[in-house]
Design a protein around this motif. Structure first.
Motif, short mmCIF file in Angstrom:
data_model
loop_
_atom_site.label_atom_id
_atom_site.label_comp_id
_atom_site.label_asym_id
_atom_site.label_seq_id
_atom_site.Cartn_x
_atom_site.Cartn_y
_atom_site.Cartn_z
N VAL A 1 -5.34 1.74 -2.56
CA VAL A 1 -4.14 2.02 -1.76
C VAL A 1 -3.06 2.70 -2.59
O VAL A 1 -1.91 2.79 -2.18
N ALA B 1 -0.83 -5.25 0.51
CA ALA B 1 -2.23 -5.19 0.08
C ALA B 1 -2.66 -6.50 -0.58
O ALA B 1 -3.68 -7.09 -0.24
N ALA C 1 0.84 -1.20 0.00
CA ALA C 1 0.00 0.00 0.00
C ALA C 1 0.87 1.25 0.00
O ALA C 1 1.72 1.42 0.88
N GLU D 1 -0.69 2.24 5.43
CA GLU D 1 0.38 2.50 4.47
C GLU D 1 1.57 1.59 4.77
O GLU D 1 1.98 1.42 5.91
#
Length: 683
Positions: free
Chosen positions: A446, A428, A325, A424
């Motif tokens: 993301v 992902a 992400a 973050e």
């Protein structure tokens, strides 16, 4: 592949600017060897060549220095245009030991023959040498500065420079005598001067042609020979043949010039499978289904290359690396509803708050709410500073510039925290996952832009048998229509791979070899049907056996049993049974997860469900059985016939019932494992 040096012994500790060598086979490189001087390198190479030729293998040996000089030099110096006359000339004159050599004096002698100011330059010794300029300032070259290959290979150095950065000249003077001796000792062919029909072949390489900087924790020379060896050994025979098709009979040539993109692409290819990945332990005659699957799961690795694609182009492709992400989702705290935002929760009772003039909608930059106020806020809007709780608009009345609502309202109600879905830097979508609509949505959310994906697996489909004719054509008595190929082509397509239709081939081994050659040139894996057993007309297994790359797995499975596994020109071959039912079942159970691994995907386990049987069966011990089945009124029924030629049962069925190898007495109501076709990826 060898990174050469023109200097003296470099000591016991591995270091930069030494001689490094690396051996690779089928795209798998061994650890690089550190060779402290040319004497050690020549001895190591001689041992390697002797061992490989004794084992019946061929060697392509690459050296990172020119095999020839610009046109006219060999003729002017030796009286012969033949580059090997120059090799012999240097071998007679070069004196070399681990602690010193006479390369500068030999270069000066050459210069004296052409006026004393060139073609060589740079004197690395303290004493002056007549005819050898220390710098290029007084240099005069009666020949071209570079060969044609060096003009095309941007950044390549001249072979006349004996010292400093890019001292290729010293490598040539000290390398060609060694190659001359090895060529004579092993009757080696030298590219592009000779036809490469010998056990040992020498080629000229320049690693910097396609390689960038080395990783910071690795010695550049060692890393480069490993990467070049790995890349060249991964080339398919036809690719190698194309790259070696060069005419440069006097100057020589740098391997890969003009084909840089081919080499860069090959560098991103995973290693080829080794020929023993299908081998079974000695003495194994009947392999249980689960053992066969475990062997494939353990031994198979991706065979397709890697490329970067945008998120919108990545759907249907398998991730070759974790997609991380780039920002949190949601990136900021936001509201989940249309309503009114304020700070903190509220107790039971009626509450009144003045309404701020501003409002917040999705896409607005977050503002700030004055203390003690409420703000109109719409679904998806980032929470302004001073807002952490939202009350639904249906629960609010608005009048005279204020809102009224009834508590209690808990703090944080109807809001979403930043990163509560994905932080973050978090993974992902993991490597090995095929990107579907949901994964594409997450990657986009993301902030992923480009992701590394495996190239589509190309699967060649080939039917074999003299009895087969194309659907719709005239069929003579005794002939049947080819049902397997249309079935397998569509199965491969639904599995997410790229099918390559190789048609039908008769029971002719020469024609079969030719068709397999064509398939290997166009595909990453080959699926055949028919001819996979050990009978007189089982030609698939026969030609694979002749090529020395067959393992015939007799699997304890019904329908099916024989599964021919092997290689053709380095491409894995799955030989499926000829009967359509057995071909489909073996494709689902064995070929599907195997192809997924070859495509870079995680190993696929079909999801089954325990459901009551609507049939009776007395099953003997010894083999796993897969029955064509479908659900009806909460129970699973099976097709009345178990014959492998009853294709109508495939169309009738919606899945398979798997019966384990143990004996079983099944009566209506017994729980059995039902696997819908959807669990195999079929629609």
């Amino acid at each position: 592949m060898v990174d050469w040096s023109g200097g003296n012994d470099t000591g016991k500790s591995p270091r930069q600017d030494a001689i490094w060598a690396c051996v690779a086979r089928l795209g798998r490189a061994e650890d690089p060897f550190y060779l402290r001087n040319r004497r050690a390198a020549e001895h190591w190479l001689a041992q390697l060549f002797a061992a490989e030729t004794q084992a019946g293998r061929r060697v392509l040996a690459g050296f990172d220095f020119p095999f020839g000089y610009p046109a006219g030099f060999a003729q002017a110096l030796t009286g012969h245009q033949d580059p090997f006359a120059l090799w012999d000339w240097l071998e007679e004159r070069i004196e070399d030991s681990p602690t010193g050599n006479n390369r500068f004096d030999v270069a000066a002698d050459v210069n004296q023959r052409f006026g004393g100011h060139g073609p060589f330059w740079f004197n690395g010794l303290k004493r002056e040498i007549a005819g050898l300029p220390r710098r290029k300032a007084t240099y005069e070259n009666p020949f071209e500065e570079k060969r044609r290959a060096e003009h095309l290979a941007r950044g390549a150095f001249s072979c006349w420079q004996l010292g400093g950065t890019g001292a290729v000249g010293s490598q040539v003077l000290m390398g060609l005598p060694v190659l001359s001796r090895l060529r004579r000792k092993f009757d080696a062919a030298v590219w592009p001067f000779d036809t490469l029909d010998k056990a040992i072949a020498f080629v000229e390489i320049w690693p910097s042609l396609t390689l960038g900087p080395a990783p910071p924790d690795q010695i550049k020379d060692a890393w480069q020979v490993r990467e070049v060896a790995r890349t060249i050994s991964s080339l398919m025979p036809r690719q190698l043949e194309t790259l070696l098709d060069v005419a440069a009979p006097e100057e020589g040539w740098i391997f890969g010039v003009g084909f840089e993109d081919v080499l860069r692409q090959a560098a991103r290819q995973p290693p080829h499978l080794t020929n023993d990945c299908f081998a079974l332990p000695p003495g194994v005659h009947w392999t249980p289904v689960q053992d066969a699957l475990e062997a494939l799961k353990e031994r198979l690795t991706p065979v397709v290359g890697i490329e970067n694609r945008s998120v919108t182009e990545a759907t249907g492709r398998v991730l070759a690396a974790d997609a991380v992400a780039r920002r949190a989702n949601p990136p900021l705290p936001n509201t989940a509803v249309d309503g009114y935002g304020f700070a903190g929760g509220r107790d039971a009772g009626v509450h009144h708050l003045p309404l701020a003039a501003e409002r917040a909608a999705a896409g607005d930059a977050p503002g700030r709410l004055p203390d003690g106020h409420a703000m109109r806020i719409l679904t998806g809007a980032a929470l302004p500073a001073g807002v952490d709780t939202v009350v639904l608009q249906e629960d609010v009345t608005v009048s005279d510039g204020q809102i009224a609502f009834r508590g209690p309202v808990r703090p944080g109600a109807n809001t979403r925290q930043a990163g509560e879905d994905m932080q973050e830097g978090a993974v992902a979508v993991a490597q090995g996952v095929r990107v579907g609509p949901a994964e594409a949505a997450l990657l986009a959310a993301v902030g992923a832009r480009d992701v590394a994906v495996y190239k589509p697996l190309r699967v060649a489909i080939l039917s074999t048998g003299a009895e087969l004719v194309e659907a719709g054509d005239h069929a003579a008595p005794g002939q049947i229509y080819d049902a397997n190929r249309p079935m397998l082509l569509e199965m491969v397509r639904q599995f997410g791979h790229h099918p390559v239709d190789m048609g039908r081939v008769l029971d002719d081994r020469g024609a079969l070899r030719d068709r397999l050659d064509q398939a290997a040139a166009q595909a990453d894996v080959i699926l055949t049907s028919g001819g996979a057993s050990a009978g007189d007309e089982d030609h698939v297994s026969a030609v694979l056996r002749e090529a020395g790359a067959l393992t015939l797995w007799r699997i304890a499975v019904k329908p099916g049993r024989p599964l021919a596994l092997g290689f053709w020109s380095g491409v894995p071959v799955f030989g499926l049974p000829g009967n359509p039912v057995a071909a489909m079942v073996c494709a689902l159970i064995f070929a599907r997860p195997a192809m997924a691994r070859l495509a870079g995907q995680d190993w696929l386990e079909p999801q089954g469900f325990g459901v009551p049987a609507a049939f009776s069966k007395n099953k003997k011990a010894g083999r796993s059985e897969f029955l064509r089945a479908r659900m009806k009124d909460g129970r699973v029924e099976v097709f009345p016939s178990e014959g492998s030629g009853r294709i109508s049962g495939l169309s009738w069925a919606e899945g398979l019932v798997e019966l384990p190898p143990e004996a079983a007495q099944i009566v209506p109501g017994s729980l059995v494992r039902y696997i819908p076709f959807g669990s195999f990826g079929l629609r």
